[in-house]
Design a protein around this motif. Structure first.
Motif, PDB file in Angstrom:
ATOM      1  N   ILE A 248       0.837  -1.200   0.000  1.00  0.00           N
ATOM      2  CA  ILE A 248       0.000   0.000   0.000  1.00  0.00           C
ATOM      3  C   ILE A 248       0.874   1.252   0.000  1.00  0.00           C
ATOM      4  O   ILE A 248       0.598   2.231  -0.710  1.00  0.00           O
ATOM      5  N   MET A 249       1.933   1.232   0.789  1.00  0.00           N
ATOM      6  CA  MET A 249       2.839   2.383   0.842  1.00  0.00           C
ATOM      7  C   MET A 249       3.476   2.640  -0.518  1.00  0.00           C
ATOM      8  O   MET A 249       3.621   3.794  -0.949  1.00  0.00           O
ATOM      9  N   MET A 250       3.851   1.571  -1.220  1.00  0.00           N
ATOM     10  CA  MET A 250       4.440   1.735  -2.543  1.00  0.00           C
ATOM     11  C   MET A 250       3.449   2.389  -3.498  1.00  0.00           C
ATOM     12  O   MET A 250       3.795   3.307  -4.251  1.00  0.00           O
ATOM     13  N   LEU A 251       2.189   1.933  -3.460  1.00  0.00           N
ATOM     14  CA  LEU A 251       1.171   2.508  -4.337  1.00  0.00           C
ATOM     15  C   LEU A 251       0.889   3.962  -3.977  1.00  0.00           C
ATOM     16  O   LEU A 251       0.676   4.804  -4.853  1.00  0.00           O
ATOM     17  N   ARG A 252       0.898   4.272  -2.693  1.00  0.00           N
ATOM     18  CA  ARG A 252       0.657   5.648  -2.259  1.00  0.00           C
ATOM     19  C   ARG A 252       1.703   6.594  -2.855  1.00  0.00           C
ATOM     20  O   ARG A 252       1.398   7.718  -3.265  1.00  0.00           O
ATOM     21  N   LYS A 253       2.950   6.120  -2.915  1.00  0.00           N
ATOM     22  CA  LYS A 253       4.030   6.956  -3.431  1.00  0.00           C
ATOM     23  C   LYS A 253       4.013   7.053  -4.949  1.00  0.00           C
ATOM     24  O   LYS A 253       4.471   8.048  -5.513  1.00  0.00           O
ATOM     25  N   ARG A 254       3.492   6.032  -5.613  1.00  0.00           N
ATOM     26  CA  ARG A 254       3.550   5.989  -7.072  1.00  0.00           C
ATOM     27  C   ARG A 254       2.303   6.552  -7.765  1.00  0.00           C
ATOM     28  O   ARG A 254       2.394   7.036  -8.891  1.00  0.00           O
ATOM     29  N   LEU A 255       1.136   6.457  -7.120  1.00  0.00           N
ATOM     30  CA  LEU A 255      -0.117   6.787  -7.806  1.00  0.00           C
ATOM     31  C   LEU A 255      -0.567   8.222  -7.553  1.00  0.00           C
ATOM     32  O   LEU A 255      -0.287   8.789  -6.489  1.00  0.00           O
ATOM     33  N   PRO A 256      -1.307   8.796  -8.507  1.00  0.00           N
ATOM     34  CA  PRO A 256      -1.965  10.079  -8.240  1.00  0.00           C
ATOM     35  C   PRO A 256      -2.909   9.915  -7.048  1.00  0.00           C
ATOM     36  O   PRO A 256      -3.529   8.854  -6.877  1.00  0.00           O
ATOM     37  N   ALA A 257      -3.031  10.944  -6.225  1.00  0.00           N
ATOM     38  CA  ALA A 257      -3.813  10.856  -4.987  1.00  0.00           C
ATOM     39  C   ALA A 257      -5.246  10.409  -5.245  1.00  0.00           C
ATOM     40  O   ALA A 257      -5.806   9.593  -4.496  1.00  0.00           O
ATOM     41  N   GLU A 258      -5.853  10.915  -6.318  1.00  0.00           N
ATOM     42  CA  GLU A 258      -7.244  10.569  -6.629  1.00  0.00           C
ATOM     43  C   GLU A 258      -7.394   9.083  -6.938  1.00  0.00           C
ATOM     44  O   GLU A 258      -8.351   8.429  -6.496  1.00  0.00           O
ATOM     45  N   VAL A 259      -6.444   8.542  -7.678  1.00  0.00           N
ATOM     46  CA  VAL A 259      -6.488   7.121  -8.040  1.00  0.00           C
ATOM     47  C   VAL A 259      -6.261   6.258  -6.801  1.00  0.00           C
ATOM     48  O   VAL A 259      -6.975   5.274  -6.570  1.00  0.00           O
ATOM     49  N   PHE A 260      -5.274   6.629  -6.005  1.00  0.00           N
ATOM     50  CA  PHE A 260      -4.982   5.856  -4.794  1.00  0.00           C
ATOM     51  C   PHE A 260      -6.186   5.839  -3.856  1.00  0.00           C
ATOM     52  O   PHE A 260      -6.528   4.798  -3.283  1.00  0.00           O
ATOM     53  N   GLU A 261      -6.837   6.984  -3.708  1.00  0.00           N
ATOM     54  CA  GLU A 261      -8.008   7.079  -2.836  1.00  0.00           C
ATOM     55  C   GLU A 261      -9.114   6.142  -3.305  1.00  0.00           C
ATOM     56  O   GLU A 261      -9.754   5.453  -2.503  1.00  0.00           O
ATOM     57  N   LYS A 262      -9.327   6.087  -4.613  1.00  0.00           N
ATOM     58  CA  LYS A 262     -10.368   5.222  -5.169  1.00  0.00           C
ATOM     59  C   LYS A 262     -10.043   3.749  -4.929  1.00  0.00           C
ATOM     60  O   LYS A 262     -10.921   2.951  -4.565  1.00  0.00           O
ATOM     61  N   LEU A 263      -8.796   3.375  -5.113  1.00  0.00           N
ATOM     62  CA  LEU A 263      -8.397   1.977  -4.925  1.00  0.00           C
ATOM     63  C   LEU A 263      -8.569   1.539  -3.471  1.00  0.00           C
ATOM     64  O   LEU A 263      -9.010   0.416  -3.197  1.00  0.00           O
ATOM     65  N   THR A 264      -8.243   2.414  -2.538  1.00  0.00           N
ATOM     66  CA  THR A 264      -8.330   2.042  -1.120  1.00  0.00           C
ATOM     67  C   THR A 264      -9.771   1.933  -0.633  1.00  0.00           C
ATOM     68  O   THR A 264     -10.022   1.360   0.435  1.00  0.00           O
ATOM     69  N   GLN A 265     -10.715   2.473  -1.399  1.00  0.00           N
ATOM     70  CA  GLN A 265     -12.128   2.325  -1.033  1.00  0.00           C
ATOM     71  C   GLN A 265     -12.622   0.902  -1.256  1.00  0.00           C
ATOM     72  O   GLN A 265     -13.641   0.500  -0.700  1.00  0.00           O
ATOM     73  N   GLU A 266     -11.906   0.152  -2.088  1.00  0.00           N
ATOM     74  CA  GLU A 266     -12.252  -1.253  -2.358  1.00  0.00           C
ATOM     75  C   GLU A 266     -11.139  -2.131  -1.787  1.00  0.00           C
ATOM     76  O   GLU A 266     -10.328  -2.699  -2.503  1.00  0.00           O
TER      77      GLU A 266
END
Length: 563
Positions: A248-266
């Motif tokens: 999750i930390m890796m994705l947080r650093k690599r992804l745009p905030a909007e995309v990361f937020e959407k992914l973590t909702q699922e």
């Protein structure tokens, strides 16, 4: 920063600034970096894409930024070492020229480290940087008869002396030599020569650290793991408590905030993707990149996100295909073991079926993802399992004793295959939350026991090496060591793995059918060698929809294919 640049998976291709920003902390990073930066010879092992280069570069940067304490670091990448392999086949002194190339690469690394400390290139070394670059280029082209190489006669002794000169220039008393992509060439002779060098360069003030693959590395007869070097496992174990948090930390650093937020909702879908990547960050990035599309209009960037169960399972299947393509590539990279690779496909299917049968009536929290194989001396099965480890089909967990039933070797199976084959539930309809729970929850007693004679049955046990026939009369070779044909007496020529790989059609590369078709139809590129020898990517850049980024990426893919 472009969206494409976010998904550069190989650490050696990421800009230094982005590398610092994007790097996530490995779950065992503190221990690993301590071993990599301190004295002593180490072997950093793990399957492709597990983060060995990232750890190497972090250790290098840590030492390089240390002003007072620490050591003088030298970073070298041996990814292109297979280019020297044809010399072993065509010249009696191929090993000598490979050693010269290794020395040159290390000298290049010394100059780069000194340059980062604002120390000029006019250092009193045995060889100048301009001479190094010219000599390496000639050796990689196989042009060993050129005048520029006449006086090239480097040695471990000469290199050792010049490393000491470099240490004095930066006021350091010891050196750490980072040898990345070391022994990745699949030619046994090259691997043997590399480990002889590794053993000889090790000293009180020089500590070599090499990144290697599990399962396919051939150590020299005089090299002993444990005595000559300690192994460090770089693979991120999905069974570790902090595994999910790291991904999750890796994705947080690599992804745009909007995309990361959407992914973590699922969270359940995100869990499935993280565990399906099986501890390989590169695999997770490959899956995530297909979950959204970036659009730009009038300078405003928006994201079209399609994070659904259907898409996640589709990417899991693609993940299995990617891993299996790495495994299948061994038929070309290790041609004498072609039969082993073929039978290995059957053996792996049996392992999946065993786990599926075991899991059929088990509760969600008691599913097995581990196979326990009774410890035996079946060398053929051991070789196949080594190939599995290289490709990332499984990972060794250790051993367990079952009393009178014997000792069993435990192997964790790649979770993407268990998901794709529905081996966790053996049912048509599985709830997303249940699948995520089964992947996260572990039971120490949940594993599937089997024996070698079940996995390798009947005639499969009698595996033989796939030796190339005599080029003159066509008779099969008697054995691997044969130098002359037993039928016609003609000298037997050894095939070059490097030449075989670069002469493959570009269909062999992990590119889409559309991309490959576009390249073939709009350029003169047909084989892998055409990409590697495409100066400044001129041919690739002439193809519609291939710009600077994709031209470089396709070149890197071709480079990765032969490494």
């Amino acid at each position: 920063m472009t969206s494409d640049s976010l998904f550069i998976e190989q650490a050696e291709y990421i800009n230094p600034e982005d590398f610092i920003e994007w790097s996530s902390e490995h779950p065992n990073e503190e221990v690993i970096l301590k071993k990599l930066t301190q004295a002593g010879a180490k072997l950093l092992t793990g399957p492709r894409g597990c983060g060995k280069t990232t750890l190497m570069l972090k250790a290098y940067n840590k030492l390089n930024s240390s002003k007072n304490n620490g050591a003088f670091p030298i970073y070298v990448n041996f990814k292109l070492s297979l280019k020297l392999e044809p010399l072993y086949k065509s010249k009696a002194n191929g090993g000598y020229w490979f050693s010269q190339w290794m020395y040159l690469k290390i000298y290049e690394g010394i100059y780069k480290s000194l340059e980062s400390k604002d120390i000029g290139k006019d250092v009193n070394f045995h060889i100048k940087l301009i001479e190094i670059e010219k000599a390496m280029s000639l050796l990689e082209l196989g042009e060993i008869n050129r005048e520029e190489l006449t006086n090239l006669n480097l040695s471990t002794y000469i290199l050792n002396n010049d490393i000491n000169i470099a240490m004095n220039l930066v006021n350091k008393t010891r050196c750490v030599l980072f040898l990345d992509d070391a022994a990745h060439a699949f030619a046994p002779e090259q691997q043997h020569d590399f480990f002889e060098f590794f053993r000889k360069i090790k000293s009180r003030n020089i500590s070599p650290k090499a990144a290697i693959y599990p399962g396919v590395t051939n150590f020299s007869p005089t090299f002993n793991i444990g005595h000559d070097a300690e192994e460090i496992n770089a693979w991120i174990n999905p069974e570790d408590d902090n595994y999910f948090a790291f991904m999750i930390m890796m994705l947080r650093k690599r992804l745009p905030a909007e995309v990361f937020e959407k992914l973590t909702q699922e969270e359940s879908l995100l869990s499935i993707m993280c565990y399906a990547s099986f501890g390989i960050p590169r695999m997770l990035l490959n899956m995530v990149r297909n979950m959204y599309v970036e659009n730009e209009e009038d300078g405003e960037i928006t994201y079209e996100i399609n994070f659904t169960r259907k898409n996640v399972l589709k990417e899991v299947k693609v993940c299995t295909q990617s891993v299996m393509s790495i495994y299948s590539s061994l038929e070309l990279k290790l041609p004498i073991y072609k039969h082993f690779v073929e039978v290995g496909n059957v053996v792996f299917s049996r392992i999946i079926d065993l786990i599926k049968t075991y899991n059929k009536d088990k509760q969600v929290g008691l599913k097995s993802i581990t196979v326990a194989i009774k410890k035996e001396t079946n060398l053929n099965l051991k070789k196949i399992i080594g190939f599995y480890q290289y490709a990332g089909l499984l990972s060794e967990k250790g051993q367990i004793s079952k009393g009178e039933k014997g000792i069993f070797d435990l192997y964790l199976i790649n979770l993407s295959f268990l998901i794709d084959s529905n081996a966790l539930f053996a049912a048509k309809k599985v709830k997303t939350d249940d699948l995520a729970t089964a992947l996260k929850t572990r039971n120490a007693h949940a594993f599937t026991r089997t024996q070698a004679d079940y996995l390798l049955q009947d005639e499969e046990c009698k595996l033989s090496l796939s030796l190339p026939p005599c080029q003159k009369c066509g008779k099969n070779r008697d054995n691997e060591e044969a130098r002359f044909c037993s039928n016609c007496g003609s000298p037997l020529k050894a095939a070059s793995i490097y030449e075989e790989l670069i002469n493959q059609d570009i269909d062999a590369l992990p590119l889409t059918t559309t991309r490959i078709s576009g390249i073939k139809n709009h350029s003169n590129i047909k084989k892998v060698r055409d990409i590697l020898f495409d100066i400044d990517h001129k041919e690739l850049n002439s193809v519609p929809r291939i710009g600077q980024y994709w031209a470089a990426k396709i070149y890197y893919i071709a480079e990765e294919y032969i490494s």
